[in-house]
Design a protein around this motif. Sequence first.
Motif, PDB file in Angstrom:
ATOM      1  N   LEU A  51      -2.488  -7.227 -10.296  1.00 33.08           N
ATOM      2  CA  LEU A  51      -3.670  -6.575  -9.731  1.00 33.08           C
ATOM      3  C   LEU A  51      -4.633  -7.544  -9.068  1.00 33.08           C
ATOM      4  O   LEU A  51      -5.270  -7.201  -8.071  1.00 33.08           O
ATOM      5  CB  LEU A  51      -4.383  -5.759 -10.810  1.00 33.08           C
ATOM      6  N   GLN A  52      -4.768  -8.753  -9.592  1.00 33.24           N
ATOM      7  CA  GLN A  52      -5.685  -9.706  -8.960  1.00 33.24           C
ATOM      8  C   GLN A  52      -5.217 -10.071  -7.554  1.00 33.24           C
ATOM      9  O   GLN A  52      -6.022 -10.263  -6.654  1.00 33.24           O
ATOM     10  CB  GLN A  52      -5.853 -10.961  -9.816  1.00 33.24           C
ATOM     11  N   GLN A  75      -6.512   1.820  -3.399  1.00 26.22           N
ATOM     12  CA  GLN A  75      -5.917   3.012  -4.008  1.00 26.22           C
ATOM     13  C   GLN A  75      -4.656   2.644  -4.786  1.00 26.22           C
ATOM     14  O   GLN A  75      -4.399   3.197  -5.862  1.00 26.22           O
ATOM     15  CB  GLN A  75      -5.583   4.066  -2.940  1.00 26.22           C
ATOM     16  N   GLN A  76      -3.869   1.721  -4.251  1.00 28.17           N
ATOM     17  CA  GLN A  76      -2.671   1.270  -4.961  1.00 28.17           C
ATOM     18  C   GLN A  76      -3.043   0.608  -6.285  1.00 28.17           C
ATOM     19  O   GLN A  76      -2.346   0.799  -7.287  1.00 28.17           O
ATOM     20  CB  GLN A  76      -1.864   0.300  -4.090  1.00 28.17           C
ATOM     21  N   MET A  77      -4.141  -0.143  -6.283  1.00 24.51           N
ATOM     22  CA  MET A  77      -4.594  -0.751  -7.536  1.00 24.51           C
ATOM     23  C   MET A  77      -4.965   0.322  -8.548  1.00 24.51           C
ATOM     24  O   MET A  77      -4.604   0.236  -9.723  1.00 24.51           O
ATOM     25  CB  MET A  77      -5.816  -1.655  -7.290  1.00 24.51           C
ATOM     26  N   LEU A  78      -5.686   1.340  -8.081  1.00 24.32           N
ATOM     27  CA  LEU A  78      -6.099   2.410  -8.995  1.00 24.32           C
ATOM     28  C   LEU A  78      -4.919   3.233  -9.477  1.00 24.32           C
ATOM     29  O   LEU A  78      -4.960   3.771 -10.591  1.00 24.32           O
ATOM     30  CB  LEU A  78      -7.152   3.295  -8.329  1.00 24.32           C
ATOM     31  N   ASP A  79      -3.865   3.311  -8.677  1.00 27.02           N
ATOM     32  CA  ASP A  79      -2.642   3.980  -9.135  1.00 27.02           C
ATOM     33  C   ASP A  79      -2.037   3.234 -10.324  1.00 27.02           C
ATOM     34  O   ASP A  79      -1.450   3.845 -11.209  1.00 27.02           O
ATOM     35  CB  ASP A  79      -1.607   4.074  -8.013  1.00 27.02           C
ATOM     36  N   GLN A  80      -2.189   1.912 -10.331  1.00 29.21           N
ATOM     37  CA  GLN A  80      -1.669   1.108 -11.438  1.00 29.21           C
ATOM     38  C   GLN A  80      -2.611   1.097 -12.629  1.00 29.21           C
ATOM     39  O   GLN A  80      -2.166   1.039 -13.769  1.00 29.21           O
ATOM     40  CB  GLN A  80      -1.423  -0.335 -10.980  1.00 29.21           C
ATOM     41  N   ASP A  81      -3.925   1.104 -12.355  1.00 27.34           N
ATOM     42  CA  ASP A  81      -4.913   1.032 -13.432  1.00 27.34           C
ATOM     43  C   ASP A  81      -6.201   1.701 -12.947  1.00 27.34           C
ATOM     44  O   ASP A  81      -6.979   1.108 -12.200  1.00 27.34           O
ATOM     45  CB  ASP A  81      -5.182  -0.425 -13.810  1.00 27.34           C
ATOM     46  N   ALA A  82      -6.421   2.918 -13.391  1.00 30.58           N
ATOM     47  CA  ALA A  82      -7.584   3.699 -12.941  1.00 30.58           C
ATOM     48  C   ALA A  82      -8.912   3.082 -13.357  1.00 30.58           C
ATOM     49  O   ALA A  82      -9.952   3.424 -12.795  1.00 30.58           O
ATOM     50  CB  ALA A  82      -7.488   5.123 -13.476  1.00 30.58           C
ATOM     51  N   ASP A  83      -8.899   2.165 -14.319  1.00 27.12           N
ATOM     52  CA  ASP A  83     -10.128   1.519 -14.778  1.00 27.12           C
ATOM     53  C   ASP A  83     -10.379   0.168 -14.117  1.00 27.12           C
ATOM     54  O   ASP A  83     -11.314  -0.533 -14.491  1.00 27.12           O
ATOM     55  CB  ASP A  83     -10.079   1.301 -16.301  1.00 27.12           C
ATOM     56  N   PHE A  84      -9.558  -0.223 -13.155  1.00 27.20           N
ATOM     57  CA  PHE A  84      -9.682  -1.544 -12.537  1.00 27.20           C
ATOM     58  C   PHE A  84     -10.937  -1.594 -11.671  1.00 27.20           C
ATOM     59  O   PHE A  84     -10.953  -1.133 -10.531  1.00 27.20           O
ATOM     60  CB  PHE A  84      -8.419  -1.865 -11.736  1.00 27.20           C
ATOM     61  N   ASN A  90     -14.177  -2.487  -4.287  1.00 22.89           N
ATOM     62  CA  ASN A  90     -13.634  -2.650  -2.934  1.00 22.89           C
ATOM     63  C   ASN A  90     -13.601  -1.329  -2.187  1.00 22.89           C
ATOM     64  O   ASN A  90     -13.906  -1.282  -0.993  1.00 22.89           O
ATOM     65  CB  ASN A  90     -12.225  -3.251  -2.991  1.00 22.89           C
ATOM     66  N   LEU A  91     -13.241  -0.268  -2.891  1.00 21.09           N
ATOM     67  CA  LEU A  91     -13.257   1.053  -2.253  1.00 21.09           C
ATOM     68  C   LEU A  91     -14.663   1.427  -1.816  1.00 21.09           C
ATOM     69  O   LEU A  91     -14.858   1.958  -0.716  1.00 21.09           O
ATOM     70  CB  LEU A  91     -12.714   2.111  -3.211  1.00 21.09           C
ATOM     71  N   ALA A  92     -15.639   1.162  -2.665  1.00 15.17           N
ATOM     72  CA  ALA A  92     -17.019   1.482  -2.307  1.00 15.17           C
ATOM     73  C   ALA A  92     -17.431   0.748  -1.037  1.00 15.17           C
ATOM     74  O   ALA A  92     -18.019   1.350  -0.128  1.00 15.17           O
ATOM     75  CB  ALA A  92     -17.961   1.132  -3.454  1.00 15.17           C
ATOM     76  N   VAL A  93     -17.105  -0.524  -0.957  1.00 17.89           N
ATOM     77  CA  VAL A  93     -17.473  -1.316   0.228  1.00 17.89           C
ATOM     78  C   VAL A  93     -16.747  -0.796   1.470  1.00 17.89           C
ATOM     79  O   VAL A  93     -17.372  -0.538   2.506  1.00 17.89           O
ATOM     80  CB  VAL A  93     -17.155  -2.813   0.004  1.00 17.89           C
ATOM     81  N   ALA A  94     -15.432  -0.624   1.374  1.00 15.86           N
ATOM     82  CA  ALA A  94     -14.642  -0.204   2.540  1.00 15.86           C
ATOM     83  C   ALA A  94     -15.005   1.208   2.993  1.00 15.86           C
ATOM     84  O   ALA A  94     -15.116   1.472   4.197  1.00 15.86           O
ATOM     85  CB  ALA A  94     -13.150  -0.304   2.228  1.00 15.86           C
ATOM     86  N   LEU A  95     -15.211   2.105   2.035  1.00 11.69           N
ATOM     87  CA  LEU A  95     -15.582   3.478   2.405  1.00 11.69           C
ATOM     88  C   LEU A  95     -16.959   3.526   3.068  1.00 11.69           C
ATOM     89  O   LEU A  95     -17.169   4.270   4.025  1.00 11.69           O
ATOM     90  CB  LEU A  95     -15.547   4.381   1.170  1.00 11.69           C
ATOM     91  N   ARG A  96     -17.880   2.715   2.570  1.00 10.80           N
ATOM     92  CA  ARG A  96     -19.204   2.658   3.188  1.00 10.80           C
ATOM     93  C   ARG A  96     -19.093   2.149   4.625  1.00 10.80           C
ATOM     94  O   ARG A  96     -19.715   2.679   5.543  1.00 10.80           O
ATOM     95  CB  ARG A  96     -20.144   1.776   2.369  1.00 10.80           C
TER      96      ARG A  96
END
Length: 136
Positions: A51-52, A75-84, A90-96
């Motif tokens: 994940l890192q 999203q792929q990271m969250l598919d592996q670990d929803a708590d990551f 990163n999603l917050a930054v990219a979506l913004r």
Amino acid sequence: DWLEIHLKALAVNPDLPMAHANLSLVYLQQGDYPQAIASSKRAVELQPDYLQAYNNLAVAYIQAGQFANSIEVSQQMLDQDADFAPAHYNLAVALRKTGAPDAARQHRIATPRNWRRWQIRATRHRARASQRSPGT
């Protein structure tokens, strides 16, 4: 010099995911985003549950302005670990950056809630990864 250290390690064994992931961080610090992306991708290829390395890739995509790619990797990271937590951040930054503030806000709120759980899991993951990649 960190760049030289990681390049030497990879010259000895080009299949060390941790060395590729660490090299991607050096490239990120230098602002060499194409190289950071390539190194992160190689680390992920070698160890798909690292994940890192995914996180490094998502950050490199953000820095390179490739927000859609960062969203996909996060999203792929969250598919592996929803708590990551880094994936949520990163999603917050990219979506913004792509003009989706409501979706970004949901992931920004999830980041601190999951941060402690992520730290515990990251410690366990590093222990497993170091067992797979001796000498790094």
